[in-house]
Design an enzyme around this catalytic site. Sequence first.
Site, PDB file in Angstrom:
ATOM      1  N   LYS A  53       0.963  -1.241   0.004  1.00 53.27           N
ATOM      2  CA  LYS A  53      -0.161  -0.042   0.074  1.00 53.27           C
ATOM      3  C   LYS A  53       0.772   1.287  -0.035  1.00 53.27           C
ATOM      4  CE  LYS A  53      -3.843  -2.285   1.825  1.00 53.27           C
ATOM      5  NZ  LYS A  53      -4.561  -2.953   3.113  1.00 53.27           N
ATOM      6  N   GLN A  97      -4.783  -1.618   9.329  1.00 52.11           N
ATOM      7  CA  GLN A  97      -4.726  -2.863   8.785  1.00 52.11           C
ATOM      8  C   GLN A  97      -5.521  -4.242   9.575  1.00 52.11           C
ATOM      9  OE1 GLN A  97      -3.957  -3.508   5.708  1.00 52.11           O
ATOM     10  NE2 GLN A  97      -4.448  -5.615   5.693  1.00 52.11           N
ATOM     11  N   ASP A 120     -10.956   3.140   4.094  1.00 60.64           N
ATOM     12  CA  ASP A 120     -11.293   1.720   3.968  1.00 60.64           C
ATOM     13  C   ASP A 120     -13.050   1.565   3.933  1.00 60.64           C
ATOM     14  OD1 ASP A 120      -9.471  -0.382   3.851  1.00 60.64           O
ATOM     15  OD2 ASP A 120      -8.882  -0.144   6.071  1.00 60.64           O
TER      16      ASP A 120
END
Length: 313
Positions: A53, A97, A120
């Site tokens: 990422k 994460q 997200d």
Amino acid sequence: MSARILNGNEIRDQIRKEVAADMVELRGIGIRPGLAVILAGNNPASELYTRNKVKSCESLGIHSERLVLPETVSTEELLDRVAELNSRDEIDGILVQLPLPSQVDSKKVLLAVDPQKDVDGFHPMNIGNLVTQRPGLIPCTPAGILEILKRSNITIAGQRAVVVGRSDIVGKPVSLLLMHRNATVTVCHSRTKDLPAVCREGDILIACLGKTAMITGEYVKPGATVIDVGINQLKTRDEVERYFPGDAKRMQEFETKGSTLIGDVDPVTVRPIAGAITPVPGGVGPLTIAMLMANTVRAARLRHVQTQTPVEM
Ligand code: GUN
């Protein structure tokens, strides 16, 4: 006949070009989008995903930070870090994460992320915006699946879509996105009765259950579009021979690395029946990070630019 392969790498490249053009425009008005990625603990897959990422940000000129916290981190420590990132103006996107270490209250941490920076799309406010078709940030993998369908000219409206898996990250949001595009959506799970028969109703079949090659030919309507979201590892030679017979490249990869990736769909029995299918790797996976980049740029735009065009969800 063998299914048309929907190439996720090509679609990722198209989206990255669009994000790069957005970056040029934002730079012109003095905005540099920034993403912070929090990794807690030593999950090897999470380490790799977060590194990728950050790498993707670097190649697009997006400012990025990777914050690594120990396996023993407390909920309070994570809440403090999130609060700090919420308050920093140069950070437009915050990604925590998952999975977090077991002692951490993940729901509490995700709730602490500023919804405007929630790239997200996991915050209940963004989920609510998605449910009610208001503008907001959409989870990356479901958004990527929609991009694959749209950019491959797969009809959604009026079609039967069957989603196998009901996770918060993929199954639930992708069901909503398909419903909003006027598909008739069925969501299946571990307690669904006669799963193969229900799956065979799908003109579009989304496999996001997390079980190695469980979706076999008997689950697939002839000509259906099959989207394989699974990422599983094959670790024995027998398995590689069974799922990729005669595939010298796969066997070579297995010999070198000791494993090879496979999705939730069995390529041997499904490819002859499906109309189109996403491969693993190189299908949905590349889109997840591309959509994260798109969400980060979008979050920057929403925070810094006054006039916004609502995005269809
Ligand atoms: N773990 C697996 N997929 C995801 C994702 O899309 N976002 C985050 N934050 N963690 C994940």
